[in-house]
Design a protein around this motif. Structure first.
Motif, PDB file in Angstrom:
ATOM      1  N   GLY A  32       0.813  -1.206  -0.031  1.00  0.00           N
ATOM      2  CA  GLY A  32      -0.069  -0.089  -0.181  1.00  0.00           C
ATOM      3  C   GLY A  32       0.886   1.443  -0.061  1.00  0.00           C
ATOM      4  O   GLY A  32       1.918   1.461   0.605  1.00  0.00           O
ATOM      5  N   LEU A  33       0.398   2.335  -0.798  1.00  0.00           N
ATOM      6  CA  LEU A  33       1.026   3.573  -0.708  1.00  0.00           C
ATOM      7  C   LEU A  33       1.402   4.190   0.636  1.00  0.00           C
ATOM      8  O   LEU A  33       2.152   5.015   0.728  1.00  0.00           O
ATOM      9  N   GLU A  34       0.541   3.900   1.752  1.00  0.00           N
ATOM     10  CA  GLU A  34       0.812   4.534   2.795  1.00  0.00           C
ATOM     11  C   GLU A  34       1.810   3.662   3.739  1.00  0.00           C
ATOM     12  O   GLU A  34       2.078   4.132   4.866  1.00  0.00           O
ATOM     13  N   TYR A  58      14.379   9.534   1.019  1.00  0.00           N
ATOM     14  CA  TYR A  58      13.765   8.745  -0.124  1.00  0.00           C
ATOM     15  C   TYR A  58      12.879   9.918  -1.032  1.00  0.00           C
ATOM     16  O   TYR A  58      12.654  10.896  -0.476  1.00  0.00           O
ATOM     17  N   SER A  59      13.056   9.856  -2.421  1.00  0.00           N
ATOM     18  CA  SER A  59      12.406  10.828  -3.154  1.00  0.00           C
ATOM     19  C   SER A  59      11.416  10.082  -4.316  1.00  0.00           C
ATOM     20  O   SER A  59      11.737   9.135  -4.796  1.00  0.00           O
ATOM     21  N   ARG A  60      10.456  10.834  -5.050  1.00  0.00           N
ATOM     22  CA  ARG A  60       9.810  10.428  -5.982  1.00  0.00           C
ATOM     23  C   ARG A  60       9.474  11.532  -7.053  1.00  0.00           C
ATOM     24  O   ARG A  60       9.175  12.657  -6.420  1.00  0.00           O
ATOM     25  N   PHE A  89       4.571   6.811   3.070  1.00  0.00           N
ATOM     26  CA  PHE A  89       4.460   7.520   1.992  1.00  0.00           C
ATOM     27  C   PHE A  89       3.378   7.962   1.183  1.00  0.00           C
ATOM     28  O   PHE A  89       2.211   6.817   1.306  1.00  0.00           O
ATOM     29  N   ASP A  90       3.183   8.923   0.427  1.00  0.00           N
ATOM     30  CA  ASP A  90       1.659   8.959  -0.616  1.00  0.00           C
ATOM     31  C   ASP A  90       2.175   8.196  -1.619  1.00  0.00           C
ATOM     32  O   ASP A  90       1.184   7.938  -2.781  1.00  0.00           O
ATOM     33  N   TYR A  91       3.579   8.094  -2.102  1.00  0.00           N
ATOM     34  CA  TYR A  91       4.002   7.249  -3.322  1.00  0.00           C
ATOM     35  C   TYR A  91       5.052   6.446  -2.927  1.00  0.00           C
ATOM     36  O   TYR A  91       5.791   6.324  -2.208  1.00  0.00           O
TER      37      TYR A  91
END
Length: 204
Positions: A32-34, A58-60, A89-91
């Motif tokens: 899950g993104l969460e 971490y990055s997106r 995270f949301d992503y």
């Protein structure tokens, strides 16, 4: 006649010390993104019991996803450092910047890892997930399993005299090897006959 006695003082910094390196690891994201993201960073069994500070950003798509706090950790008996993200995270992250410091806060190594934007385990460098027997969190946050592969670009193979593994020349581990540890083989059979085992990431 006056004689001047000149003495020199050697200043030893963290960069002059033959200290640990980030040799590889595994980053695991949930289904899950969460979900939080977990990382297991391999520095070598010889550093078991050492206290270090580790920081992972971490990055997106270029946007930072977590605060990247420095966390005090002890290298486990398998030569690994385990750390989870400070928040959900949301992503899915597509990039990780890993910074390793000694216990006094001196930066001793840094590594950037490109990730696939999906759940599961993604290994990099000198790390074999199947061989890792710690009771840690690797794989606990994801149901899938993803391995990032590197392909060779020539007919030669590169061995690491420190780890006893050999790699395809295009493997990311080759770029991070100390030049003094590199051993070259003309064939896969030659590497194996010399006692080297294949890298679990590039599968040469």
């Amino acid at each position: 006649m006056i004689l001047f006695l000149i003495s020199t003082i050697n200043i030893v910094s963290a960069y002059d010390i033959d200290w640990m390196e980030i040799q590889g690891g595994c980053i695991s994201t949930g289904s899950g993104l969460e979900d939080k993201t977990y990382a297991t960073i391999y520095v070598g069994e010889e550093y078991s019991g050492e206290d270090v500070l580790i920081q992972i950003f971490y990055s997106r798509d270029g946007d930072q996803l977590n605060p990247g706090n420095k966390v005090l950790k002890t290298v486990d008996t398998s030569g690994c450092i385990e750390v989870k993200s400070a928040n959900a995270f949301d992503y899915y992250p597509d990039f990780a910047e890993i910074n390793l410091y000694d216990s006094d806060g001196y930066l001793i190594d840094s590594l950037n890892v490109t990730l696939l934007t999906e759940s599961g385990n993604q290994t990099f460098g000198e790390f074999d997930l199947e061989d890792y027997s710690s009771s840690g969190t690797v794989g606990s946050s994801g149901s899938g399993s993803t391995t990032v592969y590197h392909s060779g670009t020539s007919n030669s193979y590169v061995g690491n005299s420190n780890t006893g593994k050999f790699h395809a020349p295009g493997c990311g581990s080759v770029d991070r090897m100390k030049p003094s540890n590199k051993v070259y083989f003309s064939s896969r059979d030659e590497a194996i006959s010399r006692g080297y085992s294949p890298c679990g990431n590039c599968h040469p």
